[in-house]
Design a protein around this motif. Structure first.
Motif, PDB file in Angstrom:
ATOM      1  N   ARG A 300     -84.042  81.370 -35.756  1.00  0.00           N
ATOM      2  CA  ARG A 300     -83.400  80.348 -35.035  1.00  0.00           C
ATOM      3  C   ARG A 300     -83.475  80.225 -33.642  1.00  0.00           C
ATOM      4  NH1 ARG A 300     -79.582  83.121 -32.429  1.00  0.00           N
ATOM      5  NH2 ARG A 300     -79.026  85.117 -33.189  1.00  0.00           N
ATOM      6  N   TYR A 301     -83.602  79.209 -32.984  1.00  0.00           N
ATOM      7  CA  TYR A 301     -84.104  79.052 -31.628  1.00  0.00           C
ATOM      8  C   TYR A 301     -83.203  78.472 -30.511  1.00  0.00           C
ATOM      9  CZ  TYR A 301     -87.991  79.417 -34.954  1.00  0.00           C
ATOM     10  OH  TYR A 301     -88.742  79.525 -36.164  1.00  0.00           O
ATOM     11  N   ASP A 302     -82.536  77.508 -31.027  1.00  0.00           N
ATOM     12  CA  ASP A 302     -81.852  76.583 -29.753  1.00  0.00           C
ATOM     13  C   ASP A 302     -80.439  76.576 -30.413  1.00  0.00           C
ATOM     14  OD1 ASP A 302     -84.070  76.239 -28.916  1.00  0.00           O
ATOM     15  OD2 ASP A 302     -84.752  74.164 -29.820  1.00  0.00           O
ATOM     16  N   ARG A 303     -80.058  77.378 -31.203  1.00  0.00           N
ATOM     17  CA  ARG A 303     -78.517  77.698 -31.380  1.00  0.00           C
ATOM     18  C   ARG A 303     -77.893  78.907 -31.811  1.00  0.00           C
ATOM     19  NH1 ARG A 303     -78.275  78.868 -36.787  1.00  0.00           N
ATOM     20  NH2 ARG A 303     -79.805  77.971 -38.278  1.00  0.00           N
ATOM     21  N   PRO A 304     -76.669  79.133 -31.704  1.00  0.00           N
ATOM     22  CA  PRO A 304     -76.113  80.586 -32.038  1.00  0.00           C
ATOM     23  C   PRO A 304     -76.233  80.885 -33.446  1.00  0.00           C
ATOM     24  CG  PRO A 304     -74.464  78.931 -31.853  1.00  0.00           C
ATOM     25  CD  PRO A 304     -75.622  78.070 -31.234  1.00  0.00           C
ATOM     26  N   PRO A 305     -76.155  81.924 -33.664  1.00  0.00           N
ATOM     27  CA  PRO A 305     -76.128  82.623 -35.229  1.00  0.00           C
ATOM     28  C   PRO A 305     -75.041  81.895 -35.994  1.00  0.00           C
ATOM     29  CG  PRO A 305     -75.506  84.250 -33.856  1.00  0.00           C
ATOM     30  CD  PRO A 305     -75.999  83.138 -32.842  1.00  0.00           C
ATOM     31  N   HIS A 378     -89.657  93.030 -34.837  1.00  0.00           N
ATOM     32  CA  HIS A 378     -90.617  92.420 -35.333  1.00  0.00           C
ATOM     33  C   HIS A 378     -90.018  90.765 -35.322  1.00  0.00           C
ATOM     34  CE1 HIS A 378     -94.061  90.596 -37.855  1.00  0.00           C
ATOM     35  NE2 HIS A 378     -92.884  90.246 -38.961  1.00  0.00           N
ATOM     36  N   LEU A 379     -88.692  90.476 -35.866  1.00  0.00           N
ATOM     37  CA  LEU A 379     -88.016  89.356 -35.610  1.00  0.00           C
ATOM     38  C   LEU A 379     -88.049  88.978 -34.225  1.00  0.00           C
ATOM     39  CD1 LEU A 379     -86.429  87.114 -36.938  1.00  0.00           C
ATOM     40  CD2 LEU A 379     -84.560  88.383 -36.845  1.00  0.00           C
ATOM     41  N   ARG A 380     -87.889  89.462 -33.270  1.00  0.00           N
ATOM     42  CA  ARG A 380     -87.860  88.973 -31.815  1.00  0.00           C
ATOM     43  C   ARG A 380     -89.286  88.613 -31.508  1.00  0.00           C
ATOM     44  NH1 ARG A 380     -84.085  93.468 -30.919  1.00  0.00           N
ATOM     45  NH2 ARG A 380     -85.983  94.909 -30.492  1.00  0.00           N
ATOM     46  N   LEU A 381     -90.065  89.298 -31.771  1.00  0.00           N
ATOM     47  CA  LEU A 381     -91.576  88.559 -31.467  1.00  0.00           C
ATOM     48  C   LEU A 381     -92.055  87.247 -32.130  1.00  0.00           C
ATOM     49  CD1 LEU A 381     -94.715  90.870 -31.762  1.00  0.00           C
ATOM     50  CD2 LEU A 381     -94.577  88.898 -33.238  1.00  0.00           C
ATOM     51  N   LEU A 382     -91.388  87.405 -33.376  1.00  0.00           N
ATOM     52  CA  LEU A 382     -91.766  85.989 -34.243  1.00  0.00           C
ATOM     53  C   LEU A 382     -90.756  84.855 -33.571  1.00  0.00           C
ATOM     54  CD1 LEU A 382     -91.489  87.269 -38.127  1.00  0.00           C
ATOM     55  CD2 LEU A 382     -93.555  86.800 -36.669  1.00  0.00           C
ATOM     56  N   ARG A 383     -89.682  85.229 -33.093  1.00  0.00           N
ATOM     57  CA  ARG A 383     -89.061  83.888 -32.770  1.00  0.00           C
ATOM     58  C   ARG A 383     -89.733  83.559 -31.454  1.00  0.00           C
ATOM     59  NH1 ARG A 383     -83.016  86.623 -32.965  1.00  0.00           N
ATOM     60  NH2 ARG A 383     -82.293  85.927 -35.220  1.00  0.00           N
ATOM     61  N   ASP A 384     -90.214  84.238 -30.527  1.00  0.00           N
ATOM     62  CA  ASP A 384     -90.709  83.661 -29.365  1.00  0.00           C
ATOM     63  C   ASP A 384     -92.182  82.939 -29.894  1.00  0.00           C
ATOM     64  OD1 ASP A 384     -89.136  84.752 -27.584  1.00  0.00           O
ATOM     65  OD2 ASP A 384     -90.206  86.692 -27.351  1.00  0.00           O
ATOM     66  N   ARG A 385     -92.760  83.440 -30.790  1.00  0.00           N
ATOM     67  CA  ARG A 385     -94.179  82.850 -31.173  1.00  0.00           C
ATOM     68  C   ARG A 385     -93.805  81.644 -32.037  1.00  0.00           C
ATOM     69  NH1 ARG A 385     -98.726  86.076 -34.444  1.00  0.00           N
ATOM     70  NH2 ARG A 385     -98.730  87.026 -32.443  1.00  0.00           N
ATOM     71  N   HIS A 386     -92.835  81.437 -32.894  1.00  0.00           N
ATOM     72  CA  HIS A 386     -92.457  80.236 -33.567  1.00  0.00           C
ATOM     73  C   HIS A 386     -91.848  79.252 -32.757  1.00  0.00           C
ATOM     74  CE1 HIS A 386     -91.939  82.934 -37.632  1.00  0.00           C
ATOM     75  NE2 HIS A 386     -93.193  82.525 -37.099  1.00  0.00           N
ATOM     76  N   ARG A 387     -91.178  79.661 -31.736  1.00  0.00           N
ATOM     77  CA  ARG A 387     -90.702  78.814 -30.521  1.00  0.00           C
ATOM     78  C   ARG A 387     -91.594  78.102 -30.036  1.00  0.00           C
ATOM     79  NH1 ARG A 387     -87.905  81.821 -28.145  1.00  0.00           N
ATOM     80  NH2 ARG A 387     -85.624  81.417 -28.945  1.00  0.00           N
ATOM     81  N   ARG A 388     -92.617  78.612 -29.730  1.00  0.00           N
ATOM     82  CA  ARG A 388     -93.746  78.051 -28.739  1.00  0.00           C
ATOM     83  C   ARG A 388     -94.472  77.061 -29.900  1.00  0.00           C
ATOM     84  NH1 ARG A 388     -94.530  83.312 -26.760  1.00  0.00           N
ATOM     85  NH2 ARG A 388     -96.399  83.699 -28.208  1.00  0.00           N
ATOM     86  N   ARG A 389     -94.733  77.367 -31.086  1.00  0.00           N
ATOM     87  CA  ARG A 389     -95.491  76.334 -32.198  1.00  0.00           C
ATOM     88  C   ARG A 389     -94.607  75.202 -32.363  1.00  0.00           C
ATOM     89  NH1 ARG A 389     -98.549  81.037 -35.792  1.00  0.00           N
ATOM     90  NH2 ARG A 389     -99.715  81.969 -33.980  1.00  0.00           N
ATOM     91  N   GLY A 412     -85.696  77.838 -38.424  1.00  0.00           N
ATOM     92  CA  GLY A 412     -86.534  77.647 -39.350  1.00  0.00           C
ATOM     93  C   GLY A 412     -87.981  77.811 -39.075  1.00  0.00           C
ATOM     94  N   LEU A 413     -89.057  77.395 -40.272  1.00  0.00           N
ATOM     95  CA  LEU A 413     -90.253  77.557 -40.044  1.00  0.00           C
ATOM     96  C   LEU A 413     -90.883  76.398 -40.224  1.00  0.00           C
ATOM     97  CD1 LEU A 413     -91.057  80.726 -42.404  1.00  0.00           C
ATOM     98  CD2 LEU A 413     -90.442  80.742 -39.850  1.00  0.00           C
ATOM     99  N   HIS A 414     -90.088  75.212 -40.417  1.00  0.00           N
ATOM    100  CA  HIS A 414     -90.669  73.781 -40.580  1.00  0.00           C
ATOM    101  C   HIS A 414     -89.660  72.886 -39.770  1.00  0.00           C
ATOM    102  CE1 HIS A 414     -87.394  73.778 -43.490  1.00  0.00           C
ATOM    103  NE2 HIS A 414     -87.319  72.479 -43.285  1.00  0.00           N
ATOM    104  N   LEU A 415     -90.350  71.668 -39.615  1.00  0.00           N
ATOM    105  CA  LEU A 415     -89.335  70.465 -39.300  1.00  0.00           C
ATOM    106  C   LEU A 415     -89.795  69.433 -40.153  1.00  0.00           C
ATOM    107  CD1 LEU A 415     -91.405  68.556 -37.834  1.00  0.00           C
ATOM    108  CD2 LEU A 415     -90.676  69.999 -35.801  1.00  0.00           C
ATOM    109  N   VAL A 456     -92.811  66.845 -44.451  1.00  0.00           N
ATOM    110  CA  VAL A 456     -91.975  68.217 -44.427  1.00  0.00           C
ATOM    111  C   VAL A 456     -93.281  69.015 -43.820  1.00  0.00           C
ATOM    112  CG1 VAL A 456     -90.556  70.071 -44.998  1.00  0.00           C
ATOM    113  CG2 VAL A 456     -90.694  67.882 -46.237  1.00  0.00           C
ATOM    114  N   LEU A 457     -93.067  69.445 -42.520  1.00  0.00           N
ATOM    115  CA  LEU A 457     -94.158  70.185 -41.899  1.00  0.00           C
ATOM    116  C   LEU A 457     -93.965  71.524 -41.424  1.00  0.00           C
ATOM    117  CD1 LEU A 457     -95.032  66.887 -39.410  1.00  0.00           C
ATOM    118  CD2 LEU A 457     -96.171  67.428 -41.686  1.00  0.00           C
ATOM    119  N   GLY A 458     -94.739  72.544 -41.710  1.00  0.00           N
ATOM    120  CA  GLY A 458     -94.545  73.647 -41.380  1.00  0.00           C
ATOM    121  C   GLY A 458     -95.474  74.039 -40.159  1.00  0.00           C
ATOM    122  N   TYR A 459     -94.850  75.047 -39.308  1.00  0.00           N
ATOM    123  CA  TYR A 459     -95.511  75.302 -38.088  1.00  0.00           C
ATOM    124  C   TYR A 459     -95.669  76.738 -37.750  1.00  0.00           C
ATOM    125  CZ  TYR A 459     -90.522  75.444 -36.550  1.00  0.00           C
ATOM    126  OH  TYR A 459     -89.186  75.784 -36.479  1.00  0.00           O
ATOM    127  N   ALA A 460     -94.995  77.483 -38.436  1.00  0.00           N
ATOM    128  CA  ALA A 460     -95.126  78.808 -38.284  1.00  0.00           C
ATOM    129  C   ALA A 460     -96.325  79.685 -38.358  1.00  0.00           C
ATOM    130  CB  ALA A 460     -93.888  79.740 -39.110  1.00  0.00           C
TER     131      ALA A 460
END
Length: 482
Positions: A300-305, A378-389, A412-415, A456-460
């Motif tokens: 998750r990127y722009d919302r609380p858990p 690892h999850l924190r690293l992924l969140r930063d990378r996925h947010r940029r993508r 998520g990993l797609h939009l 449906v497009l994956g970006y991760a």
């Protein structure tokens, strides 16, 4: 490894007076795309390359920084700067007829549709559900595996509990408490080979309980629907609104079970809201069972858990399903389920007679990563990378598909995008995109009810530059059809 001017045949005389970092970054990207720099290749130290090219060290560092932001290279301390993902090769002008698209784009998708699409050649893969496999924590995994094998007793190499190793069940219970707000007794957790196996184990258990239909969200996952059909269960579709599944429509199906993705609905991306959760509670109290597929809630990127439904409803009303497929890698085939206690014994029997339990060694390694905090880092690293993508995809869509409506960007990993051109089926758009070298899912694959066409497009799994190129190709494909 060669260095300096020998490295990629770089010539100090060719370095331009201005834009030195741009020039070097372009040359390195080109070498990755044409195969001269493969995944795992090490780039020269910045001071070495700077000396050979007779530029400042800052020029080389800036070029490496840009490649790092694109996701092409990664700094590994003593390991240097290593190529971790390569951009697609440059597009070529076709000399003959366009390749035949995957057959599923022209008709109802068959059971092998995802296998066929994975096998289809394409320069850019924007299919959903693909995590960034280049980010797999290989070093941490190997370190944990070595430590584990050093202290592993002979008895631990024998047959074990079909529910899974006690260590992993305890670690998963703690992980769910910390990240999903739910309390689970390790004795009630069953380790499975991903959510797909969890559904397969559930088929006979549900039928024995008198359940012959599992209602599903619409649109909702085609793959999940196929698994339920394979088990002889009907999948009546239930439409969505901005708060998630419509409870009035759910009641109208008469189904006693429903499969939901409440933390990040697949594929539209909404979160099941508070009032809708209370309505679900009332539906479940009337004898309904919720299968909660928590497939990518950590991203998750722009919302609380959002807490798991299982944390809010009674244990006997929710069967919780999760896995590490989107967090680490699908190849691990490790997931878990927390079923109602009335279903636990038959599910353990089903697991016992299916495979005697998952392989123990990967379970024990994963337990160490969970307990040490490595997975959270690892999850924190992924969140930063996925947010940029994700941001790169949103920007590219605004440029190349400005009339499309974008859904589900907060997690998520797609939009998903929808468009208002009903005379252009999304299967035709996906097929045309494939001829342009881009793979994606048509939204209609995931529908049983009529609705707007979309993709449906994956970006991760793709660096930002690749995403931009892929979306540009989608724009060209749509214009070609209009």
């Amino acid at each position: 490894m060669t260095s300096g001017s020998d490295f990629l045949q770089l010539d100090a005389a060719a370095v331009p007076a201005d834009g030195k970092s741009d020039w070097l970054a372009r040359r390195l990207r080109r070498a990755m795309a044409d195969g001269r720099l493969t995944v795992g290749s090490r780039l020269p130290p910045t001071r070495v390359l700077a000396a050979e090219l007779r530029v400042s060290r800052g020029v080389v560092a800036e070029a490496y920084r840009r490649l790092t932001e694109d996701g092409h290279v990664e700094g590994r301390r003593r390991g240097g700067t290593v190529v971790v993902a390569t951009p697609p090769p440059p597009a070529t002008t076709p000399t003959g007829p366009p390749p035949e698209p995957v057959g599923a784009f022209s008709g109802e998708p068959g059971n092998d549709v995802f296998d066929a699409l994975r096998a289809a050649p394409a320069r850019i893969d924007l299919t959903p559900g693909r995590p960034d496999l280049t980010a797999f924590p290989r070093t941490a995994w190997l370190r944990a595996e070595r430590a584990l094998l050093t202290g592993l007793s002979a008895d631990e190499l024998g047959y074990g509990d079909p529910r899974g190793t006690p260590q992993l069940r305890r670690a998963v219970a703690n992980w769910l408490a910390r990240t999903r707000g739910m309390r689970a007794d390790p004795a009630d957790i069953l380790i499975v080979a991903g959510i797909a196996q969890a559904l397969t184990l559930l088929h006979p258990v549900l039928r024995a309980d008198g359940i012959d239909a599992v209602a599903v969200e619409d649109p909702g996952s085609l793959g999940t629907r196929q698994h339920l059909h394979h088990g002889g269960l009907a999948t009546p579709p239930v439409p969505l609104d901005p708060d998630g599944i419509r409870i009035d429509a759910l009641r109208a199906t008469g189904a006693r079970a429903v499969l939901l993705t409440p933390a990040h609905q697949f594929p539209m991306g909404m979160v099941t809201g508070g009032e809708r959760r209370r309505e679900l509670l009332r539906w479940a109290r009337d004898g309904g069972l919720i299968l909660e597929d928590d497939y990518d809630a950590e991203h998750r990127y722009d919302r609380p858990p959002v807490p798991a439904l299982r944390s809010l409803l009674a244990d006997d009303q929710v069967c919780y399903l999760g896995s590490v497929s989107k967090l680490l890698a699908p190849a691990l085939r490790i997931g878990w389920m927390v079923p109602p206690r009335r279903h636990l014994a038959p599910l353990v029997d089903a697991k016992r007679f299916t495979d005697l339990g998952n392989a123990a060694l990967p379970q024990l390694v994963l337990a160490r990563l969970l307990e040490s905090g490595t997975l959270e880092r690892h999850l924190r690293l992924l969140r930063d990378r996925h947010r940029r993508r994700r941001d790169a995809m949103i920007t590219a869509l605004a440029t190349h598909l400005p009339a499309a409506t974008v859904h589900g960007t907060a997690a998520g990993l797609h939009l998903t995008i929808t468009y208002d051109t009903p005379d252009i089926p999304d299967t035709a758009l996906a097929a045309t995109a494939l001829t342009h070298g881009v793979k994606c899912h048509p939204l209609s694959w995931h529908r049983q009810l009529p609705g707007s066409p979309g993709l449906v497009l994956g970006y991760a799994a793709s660096p930002a530059g690749v995403i931009t190129e892929g979306v540009a190709a989608l724009g060209r494909a749509l214009r070609e059809l209009t």
